[in-house]
Design an enzyme around this catalytic site. Structure first.
Site, PDB file in Angstrom:
ATOM      1  N   ASP A   1       0.728  -1.244  -0.076  1.00  0.00           N
ATOM      2  CA  ASP A   1      -0.021  -0.062  -0.011  1.00  0.00           C
ATOM      3  C   ASP A   1       1.037   1.039   0.266  1.00  0.00           C
ATOM      4  OD1 ASP A   1      -2.033   1.702   0.089  1.00  0.00           O
ATOM      5  OD2 ASP A   1      -2.531   1.479   2.334  1.00  0.00           O
TER       6      ASP A   1
ATOM      7  N   ASP B   1      -2.158   5.924  -5.769  1.00  0.00           N
ATOM      8  CA  ASP B   1      -2.056   4.857  -4.490  1.00  0.00           C
ATOM      9  C   ASP B   1      -2.181   3.452  -5.130  1.00  0.00           C
ATOM     10  OD1 ASP B   1      -2.478   3.603  -2.228  1.00  0.00           O
ATOM     11  OD2 ASP B   1      -4.579   4.300  -2.036  1.00  0.00           O
TER      12      ASP B   1
END
Lengths: 30, 424
Positions: B123, B331
């Site tokens: 992440d 992201d």
């Protein structure tokens, strides 16, 4: 929709360069 | 007296001796030859010159030259050590796979934490790396055993009074209960991380050795999660690749020079991509040429990677909007790209123009451009490109253009959504 991997970035080499403050993008067949 | 040495000021080396002044030759003589050696006489260059010497002038010049010599040595040492630093920067690669087997739609890497294999969700939108930890108060079901600090000799507690604990506040936005300890500093630093989808982890901050591919790193700060809930599937935890000081990228700055890259594989065929740390250009040997865009600085959003979105195209048609030229977060853990309303409207209008003739379907959640594609086997989809400052183009992978709400293709939506207002 939870934390799902970003399909839109699939088969791309995404390079995070925090030292040179830049992000690189290149096509790549993973 | 034993601690001192006496210098006779009338007998220091600068006192010229007549024997030298009178010396007619400064050439060294051979003092003899042994079986494996030769000895040469050494003389001071000033003292053997034979000329009348201005010692004050010579002294000043000697000190000046001495200083230049030291500066030269320092420059040489600096050059040598900086080369050593560059050489110490290393690279490593880890296979990056779909988390489908772990019942998560995210991407997974396996690393060794304290010598035990842990599968972590990758992440770039968060900072703290964490794993589920024993003893666990409330943990979700993960595949494989939980990390157990009691059997690791390299596990170390991070205490409340440490700067690492204070940095955590900047990274997570949560102070934890440390602030309420009333001076009791020898308590462990507790952390809380909440994610945008309602998932969370909380536990103790600690440090441990970690092995990324073939590179082993000591004292990596991570979260020992005692209370974890959310959409993590059967993963052991999460690898935080954000920008704050607690992220893996910042903690490995000296080893990998703050560079990492990934190639996300297709999920369907079980292919494996790579997560690479360090600037190893051989990683890109199978890539097209790399185009770069600057990371935009925002002091209020230091944890995030922000790019300058300057354009987009649908099927080769460039879109126009006054909202281009603004920051957009990138992201690895978000699937639906959110756009300012004016840009989204332009994308939607052009996409519908080029993807015409297919039956529409009702919207789903935040997605409002949906189709019923049950009666089609193959469909042709316009290419979508997002363009960033410096003309860096990201061509959206064909599997990322649509979000399949229903697997039978009766509800398939364009995987873009609008923000509520332009400056949201």
């Amino acid at each position: 929709v939870g934390i799902i991997g970003n399909y839109q970035q699939k088969n791309q080499r995404v390079i995070y360069d925090t030292t040179q403050e830049r992000l690189g993008i290149a096509g790549e067949n993973c | 007296v034993d601690q001192k040495k006496i210098l006779s000021v009338h007998n220091n080396i600068w006192s010229p001796k007549k024997s030298y002044e009178a010396s007619s030759s400064c050439f060294s003589r051979s003092l003899g030859k042994g079986r494996d050696s030769t000895a040469l006489e050494m003389k001071h260059r000033e003292l053997c010159s034979g000329k009348t010497i201005d010692w004050g002038k010579k002294m000043r010049r000697a000190l000046l030259l001495d200083n230049i010599r030291v500066q030269s040595l320092q420059l040489r040492i600096k050059a040598m050590t900086s080369r050593t630093t560059e050489q110490s920067v290393s690279e490593t690669q880890i296979p990056l796979t779909s988390g489908i087997k772990l019942e998560t739609l995210n991407y997974i890497v396996t690393v060794e934490l304290g010598g035990k294999n842990m599968s972590l969700i990758v992440d770039t939108g968060s900072d703290l790396t964490w794993v589920q930890c024993q003893p666990c108060r409330s943990c979700y079901n993960q595949q494989g055993p939980l990390y157990d600090p009691s059997v690791s000799s390299s596990y170390k507690t991070v205490f409340c009074n440490s700067s690492t604990c204070q940095d955590l506040v900047a990274a997570t936005g949560n102070s934890g209960p440390c602030g309420g300890n009333n001076g009791v500093v020898k308590t462990s630093c507790e952390y809380v991380v909440s994610y945008g989808d309602g998932s969370y982890t909380r536990g103790d901050l600690a440090s441990e050795s970690i092995k990324l591919g073939d590179t082993k790193l000591e004292n990596l700060v991570f979260g020992c999660g005692r209370n974890n809930k959310g959409l993590f599937g059967g993963a052991s935890g999460l690898m935080g690749l954000g920008r704050s000081s607690v992220s893996l990228v910042s903690q490995t700055l000296k080893t990998f020079n703050g560079v990492f890259s990934y190639c996300l594989p297709s999920l369907e065929d079980g292919a494996s991509g790579t997560l690479s740390f360090g600037n190893d250009s051989s990683v890109y040997k199978n890539s097209t040429s790399v185009s770069y865009t600057p990371l935009v600085q925002n002091p209020q959003l230091r944890s995030f990677y922000i790019l300058n979105l300057t354009g987009a195209s649908i099927g080769g048609v460039e879109l126009k909007s006054s909202s281009f030229g603004r920051g957009i977060l990138i992201d690895s853990g978000t699937v639906i790209t959110r756009l300012p309303p004016s840009i989204y409207k332009a994308v939607k209008t052009e996409f519908l123009k080029q993807f015409s003739g297919f039956p529409s379907a009702p919207g789903y959640s935040i997605l409002d451009t949906c189709f019923n594609l049950t009666s089609y086997e193959d469909i042709s989809i316009p290419t979508i490109k997002i363009i960033f400052e410096g003309n860096a183009e990201l061509e959206i992978d064909v599997t990322g253009v649509f979000y399949f709400v229903k697997p039978d293709a009766s509800l398939v939506c364009l995987a873009f959504a609008s923000l509520s207002y332009e400056n949201e």
